[in-house]
Design an enzyme around this catalytic site. Structure first.
Site, PDB file in Angstrom:
ATOM      1  N   LYS A  22      65.667 -10.662  44.787  1.00  0.00           N
ATOM      2  CA  LYS A  22      65.472 -11.414  43.546  1.00  0.00           C
ATOM      3  C   LYS A  22      65.572 -12.908  43.798  1.00  0.00           C
ATOM      4  O   LYS A  22      64.843 -13.707  43.206  1.00  0.00           O
ATOM      5  CB  LYS A  22      66.511 -10.974  42.509  1.00  0.00           C
ATOM      6  CG  LYS A  22      66.418 -11.755  41.202  1.00  0.00           C
ATOM      7  CD  LYS A  22      67.398 -11.230  40.161  1.00  0.00           C
ATOM      8  CE  LYS A  22      67.277 -12.029  38.855  1.00  0.00           C
ATOM      9  NZ  LYS A  22      68.142 -11.492  37.791  1.00  0.00           N
ATOM     10  N   ASP A  69      22.161  38.237  33.907  1.00  0.00           N
ATOM     11  CA  ASP A  69      21.141  37.943  34.921  1.00  0.00           C
ATOM     12  C   ASP A  69      21.705  37.955  36.336  1.00  0.00           C
ATOM     13  O   ASP A  69      21.004  38.309  37.284  1.00  0.00           O
ATOM     14  CB  ASP A  69      20.436  36.615  34.621  1.00  0.00           C
ATOM     15  CG  ASP A  69      21.390  35.440  34.484  1.00  0.00           C
ATOM     16  OD1 ASP A  69      22.623  35.663  34.453  1.00  0.00           O
ATOM     17  OD2 ASP A  69      20.907  34.293  34.376  1.00  0.00           O
ATOM     18  N   HIS A  99      32.324  20.068  54.272  1.00  0.00           N
ATOM     19  CA  HIS A  99      32.430  19.406  52.974  1.00  0.00           C
ATOM     20  C   HIS A  99      33.359  20.158  52.020  1.00  0.00           C
ATOM     21  O   HIS A  99      33.070  20.341  50.849  1.00  0.00           O
ATOM     22  CB  HIS A  99      31.048  19.222  52.356  1.00  0.00           C
ATOM     23  CG  HIS A  99      30.044  18.659  53.309  1.00  0.00           C
ATOM     24  ND1 HIS A  99      30.268  17.483  53.995  1.00  0.00           N
ATOM     25  CD2 HIS A  99      28.839  19.107  53.706  1.00  0.00           C
ATOM     26  CE1 HIS A  99      29.232  17.226  54.779  1.00  0.00           C
ATOM     27  NE2 HIS A  99      28.354  18.200  54.628  1.00  0.00           N
ATOM     28  N   ASN A 137      30.347  26.223  40.551  1.00  0.00           N
ATOM     29  CA  ASN A 137      30.326  27.678  40.435  1.00  0.00           C
ATOM     30  C   ASN A 137      30.227  28.290  41.826  1.00  0.00           C
ATOM     31  O   ASN A 137      29.419  27.848  42.629  1.00  0.00           O
ATOM     32  CB  ASN A 137      29.144  28.141  39.587  1.00  0.00           C
ATOM     33  CG  ASN A 137      29.315  27.836  38.107  1.00  0.00           C
ATOM     34  OD1 ASN A 137      30.376  28.062  37.553  1.00  0.00           O
ATOM     35  ND2 ASN A 137      28.267  27.336  37.486  1.00  0.00           N
TER      36      ASN A 137
END
Length: 509
Positions: free
Chosen positions: A135, A463, A269, A411
């Protein structure tokens, strides 16, 4: 004469530094063990009791906490009132404070340390002394690190201890005490989610650049890095690790700890591109390499067994960035070390199953903290929702793939056998594209007839099941939980596919 206060736990370099101070006309005030060390070296010092007019007490807990000490440190030399106060109370100014703190971090690193022992190593006077000196850095030189002794000595001899240098030392003090207090706070905290989160790290390595050459980067490590970590790894060979190397290697360690059998994983990666397990390491390598012989080029390899010559010889023929293992046989090391840039690292795998610390991720204006995804997907908890039922071997393959999927960016889709990944579809913005990538890679593999398909999250529509079934997939595992689960179930039944709901989502963003 100028006055210096020396009170150090770490005595390295103490005597030489004190000799410099004496040569620069400092008188020395000291305490306890520091005083004894100076006396043994023939260096005269004033015992702290002669300054405070009060004995050390409470087993040394109180010795420097006294106005005659802190007044001498905190008095502003350009303030006549301060100087008058010192004169009235016969307090000598203290011009240099050299203190390092009780070794709390080293104490708690001991396996058998008790809470009582640890708390006794919480320094009270030391932080107060160096904070006071910091200080008042305009008037007081403060030294909290023995590594700075030479530079401070040179500055005193050459009279270059200017305000900029003093400010640098003062800032170091506050970093040091903040670090010290953070270690103590974290050690004493039992709350899982404390209101205030105080993290502290030490610089380990300045990196050439970050993710890209235009970005600067630094590698910081925890004060006590866990043994099974890149921060604690030993690099045996090769050029320094880069920012991207460190991230990839860390992901590899997280993945390899999921497998108990001899296993080899390859990453690019932060995504696995190949995983192989077998009864021996060389066969595991063959499976890992065959999983994606193209993507493995320039990859990160992690093995959970010591690297032998046969496995090293096979790896030597490829361009690889890093190989991490518990150890390398001498002849295996000799083969791999022929490539001067190949980084060879060892990590302590004996602690690979120790509890994982929470994950921390910086965001703009804050950070996120979460417990790691360490859930074990138990086949006993699976729910087969289709008419077709998986075989025991197919369930083994599902368990293998669920270990891998936790480390593939969402995902995420993994197609695999019971011992090898066959195709991985990472990081797609829609799940059907991830399925197409993973199945497309897997279809070329000899063991595709043994393949199962794993999804890290539920299918939002049917799908994905339809595409997988049309391309030969017979078993699919996903968490379930979509509002359109019945559509996926119906599609599985239409194609005779075994559809398993695992109940656990494994997103990795």
């Amino acid at each position: 004469m100028r006055r210096a206060l020396l009170s150090v736990s770490d005595k390295v370099g103490l005597v030489e530094f004190a000799q410099t101070l004496v040569s620069q006309d400092f008188e020395i005030v000291s305490t306890g063990g520091t005083l004894a060390a100076l006396a043994a070296a023939g260096i005269s010092a004033i015992p702290i009791e002669e300054v405070t007019h009060f004995p050390e007490m409470l087993d040394g807990r109180v010795k420097t906490l006294n106005p005659r000490v802190f007044g001498g440190i905190l008095a502003r030399r350009n303030n006549p009132d301060h100087l008058q106060t010192l004169q009235e109370h016969v307090i000598a100014p203290i011009d240099l404070v050299c203190v390092n703190l009780y070794p709390f971090a080293k104490t708690i690193a001991q396996a058998d340390v008790t809470l009582t022992t640890a708390t006794e190593q919480i320094d009270i006077g030391g932080p107060s002394l160096i904070r006071a000196a910091a200080k008042n850095y305009q008037d007081v030189l403060v030294v909290c690190d023995p590594a700075d002794y030479d530079q401070v000595s040179q500055s005193l001899i050459e009279h270059t201890d200017d305000l900029l240098f003093r400010k640098h030392l003062a800032a170091k003090v506050f970093h040091h005490t903040a670090h010290y207090d953070a270690i103590i706070a974290n050690y004493l905290t039992d709350e899982a989610k404390p209101e205030t989160l105080t993290l502290t790290y030490q610089r380990k390595q300045a990196l050439r650049y970050g993710e890209n050459p235009q970005q600067t980067a630094t590698f910081y490590q925890a004060d006590q890095p866990v043994p099974f970590s890149i921060a604690a790894a030993k690099q045996l060979h090769g050029k320094p690790l880069s920012y991207n190397n460190i991230k990839d290697a860390d992901a590899g360690l997280g993945l390899i700890r999921e497998y108990e059998e001899p296993t080899v994983v390859a990453l690019k990666h932060m995504n696995p591109c190949g995983i192989g397990t077998a009864a021996d390491l060389t066969t595991a390598w063959d499976k890992c390499y065959a999983a994606d012989s193209m993507s493995i080029f320039g990859g990160i390899i992690v093995l959970n067994r010591p690297v032998d010559l046969a496995t090293a010889t096979k790896m030597h023929h490829l361009f690889l960035e890093i190989i991490i293992a518990p150890s390398f046989d001498n002849d295996a090391y000799d083969v791999l070390a022929k490539k001067k840039n190949l980084r060879l690292l060892t990590v302590d795998f004996t602690s690979s199953q120790a509890p994982e610390a929470d994950e921390v991720l910086s965001v703009r204006g804050g950070l996120l903290r979460q417990e790691p995804d360490t859930v074990v997907d138990d086949p006993a908890n699976f729910k087969v929702v289709s008419h077709a039922q998986p075989t025991d071997e197919q369930l083994r393959a599902v368990t293998f793939g669920l270990k891998a999927i936790k480390f593939v960016k969402s995902n995420a889709i993994v197609v695999n056998s019971a011992t090898q990944t066959l195709g991985i579809g990472p990081g797609q913005m829609n799940r059907i594209d991830a399925v197409k990538i993973a199945v497309g890679k897997a279809e070329t593999q000899p063991d595709f007839n043994q393949a199962v398909l794993i999804s890290d999250a539920f299918f939002p529509m049917d799908d994905c099941v339809e595409y997988a079934a049309q391309h030969g997939i017979k078993v699919i595992a996903e968490p379930g939980g979509s509002i359109r689960d019945n559509d996926s179930i119906a599609m599985a039944n239409a194609y005779g596919v075994a559809l398993i709901f695992t109940g656990n989502r494994h997103f990795r963003h």
